[in-house]
Design an enzyme around this catalytic site. Structure first.
Site, PDB file in Angstrom:
ATOM      1  CB  CYS A  72      22.271 -14.393   0.622  1.00  0.00           C
ATOM      2  SG  CYS A  72      23.815 -13.483   0.383  1.00  0.00           S
TER       3      CYS A  72
ATOM      4  CD  GLU B  81      27.036 -17.799  -2.736  1.00  0.00           C
ATOM      5  OE1 GLU B  81      27.808 -17.797  -1.759  1.00  0.00           O
ATOM      6  OE2 GLU B  81      25.805 -17.902  -2.621  1.00  0.00           O
TER       7      GLU B  81
END
Length: 161
Positions: A99, A71
């Site tokens: 996360c 990401e």
């Protein structure tokens, strides 16, 4: 006229599902690349106006950098492409639930949508119990979840043997 309205909404939902599936396949291809390189197989892409403007896959081992998540790499590439730190008209497709670190970065980018494949019950941001994405961000889950999860399970099974 009401039937036409229902038809259009249903058609838009089907079109969104097709688009989400297509771009998640692209993210999954990046996850396979990570797998081939011995990285945890997670892939991510950022899309604006039906064009991929950022790609990333986990490279924490290769770069010796704990922040080199799929990401983060995709966000950086997209921001560079746009010349802006904000991704307000973009969608992030990621094969595994982000996360807490990545969710925080997504908050600051003000990304419009986040489309997630598999959930991450151990380290995913949703386990925190409070919203970590920007209030305007729409979250879509479960797109190609089985395929994403199977690749992760295969990776960790092979890692243990």
């Amino acid at each position: 006229m009401q039937w036409m309205s229902r038809f259009l909404y249903r058609h838009m939902d089907i079109q969104a599902d097709i688009t989400d599936h297509y771009f998640m396949e692209e993210a999954l291809a990046l996850a396979h690349k990570a797998y081939e390189e011995g990285e945890i197989p997670v892939g991510a892409i950022v899309v604006a106006k039906d064009r991929i403007i950022g790609k990333g896959y986990n490279q924490t081992e290769r770069l010796n950098d704990v922040t080199a998540h799929a990401e983060m790499i995709a966000i950086t590439a997209a921001a560079d492409h746009l010349g802006s730190k904000y991704l307000t008209d973009c969608t992030l497709y990621v094969t595994l639930e982000p996360c807490v670190m990545c969710a925080g970065a997504l908050y600051w980018t003000q990304v419009k949508r986040v489309v997630v494949g598999a959930t991450d019950e151990k380290r995913g941001f949703s386990r925190i119990g409070q919203p970590l994405l920007h209030p305007k961000t729409k979250l879509v889950t479960g797109i190609m979840a089985i395929e994403s999860q199977q690749l992760l399970l295969k990776f960790f099974r092979e890692l243990r043997t």
